[in-house]
Design a protein around this motif. Structure first.
Motif, PDB file in Angstrom:
ATOM      1  N   VAL A  10      22.242 -21.734 -13.984  1.00  0.00           N
ATOM      2  CA  VAL A  10      21.473 -21.589 -15.345  1.00  0.00           C
ATOM      3  C   VAL A  10      20.967 -22.862 -15.788  1.00  0.00           C
ATOM      4  O   VAL A  10      22.105 -23.596 -15.668  1.00  0.00           O
ATOM      5  N   LEU A  11      19.797 -23.163 -16.568  1.00  0.00           N
ATOM      6  CA  LEU A  11      19.658 -24.126 -17.080  1.00  0.00           C
ATOM      7  C   LEU A  11      19.674 -24.032 -18.662  1.00  0.00           C
ATOM      8  O   LEU A  11      19.053 -23.091 -19.290  1.00  0.00           O
ATOM      9  N   LEU A  12      20.552 -24.854 -19.360  1.00  0.00           N
ATOM     10  CA  LEU A  12      20.784 -24.660 -20.777  1.00  0.00           C
ATOM     11  C   LEU A  12      20.211 -26.170 -21.340  1.00  0.00           C
ATOM     12  O   LEU A  12      20.852 -27.006 -21.024  1.00  0.00           O
ATOM     13  N   TYR A  13      19.627 -25.876 -22.560  1.00  0.00           N
ATOM     14  CA  TYR A  13      19.340 -26.745 -23.533  1.00  0.00           C
ATOM     15  C   TYR A  13      20.445 -26.868 -24.572  1.00  0.00           C
ATOM     16  O   TYR A  13      20.691 -25.869 -25.283  1.00  0.00           O
ATOM     17  N   ILE A  14      21.062 -27.819 -25.051  1.00  0.00           N
ATOM     18  CA  ILE A  14      22.258 -27.981 -26.055  1.00  0.00           C
ATOM     19  C   ILE A  14      21.921 -29.063 -26.852  1.00  0.00           C
ATOM     20  O   ILE A  14      21.456 -30.108 -26.722  1.00  0.00           O
ATOM     21  N   ASP A  15      22.637 -28.548 -28.199  1.00  0.00           N
ATOM     22  CA  ASP A  15      22.395 -29.412 -29.247  1.00  0.00           C
ATOM     23  C   ASP A  15      23.457 -29.265 -30.279  1.00  0.00           C
ATOM     24  O   ASP A  15      24.235 -28.133 -30.126  1.00  0.00           O
ATOM     25  N   GLU A  16      23.860 -30.050 -31.319  1.00  0.00           N
ATOM     26  CA  GLU A  16      24.663 -29.662 -32.245  1.00  0.00           C
ATOM     27  C   GLU A  16      23.953 -30.002 -33.868  1.00  0.00           C
ATOM     28  O   GLU A  16      22.938 -30.833 -33.951  1.00  0.00           O
ATOM     29  N   THR A  17      24.480 -29.457 -34.726  1.00  0.00           N
ATOM     30  CA  THR A  17      24.011 -29.620 -36.022  1.00  0.00           C
ATOM     31  C   THR A  17      25.155 -29.629 -36.990  1.00  0.00           C
ATOM     32  O   THR A  17      26.446 -28.987 -36.767  1.00  0.00           O
ATOM     33  N   HIS A  18      24.819 -30.333 -38.081  1.00  0.00           N
ATOM     34  CA  HIS A  18      26.230 -30.284 -39.204  1.00  0.00           C
ATOM     35  C   HIS A  18      25.425 -29.696 -40.661  1.00  0.00           C
ATOM     36  O   HIS A  18      24.547 -30.037 -41.046  1.00  0.00           O
TER      37      HIS A  18
END
Length: 96
Positions: A10-18
């Protein structure tokens, strides 16, 4: 070459936000001698959210945390592993 392992990967693009309940003050234009007043409420609530999107099917995983640090990121990775057990995961992260 496509193998059973790559079919199950599985190919996942990840990020975070506040997300914050208060405004971040920046520079602003104002008349000389008339400083802009910004009301505050004494409490600055915030939350961090980690997210992952599966490139192939659009499946999304969100993980809410009190802060974005190594401990909460590890919790997010564990959640991804629970969502995709026994699968190879390729993660694409933003690099700053």
């Amino acid at each position: 070459m496509i193998t059973k392992e790559t079919e199950e990967a599985v190919l996942l693009y990840i990020d975070e936000t506040h997300i914050r309940s208060y405004h971040v003050l920046r520079s602003t234009w104002s008349e000389t001698g008339c400083q802009k007043r910004v009301p505050t409420f004494g409490y600055h609530a915030h939350i961090s959210v980690f997210g992952a999107v599966n490139v192939h099917d659009g499946d999304t995983v969100l993980h809410q945390a009190e802060a974005a640090n190594a401990t909460t990121f590890l919790g997010f990775l564990r959640r991804l592993k629970e969502r995709h057990p026994n699968r190879i995961m390729a993660l694409v992260l933003e690099g700053r």
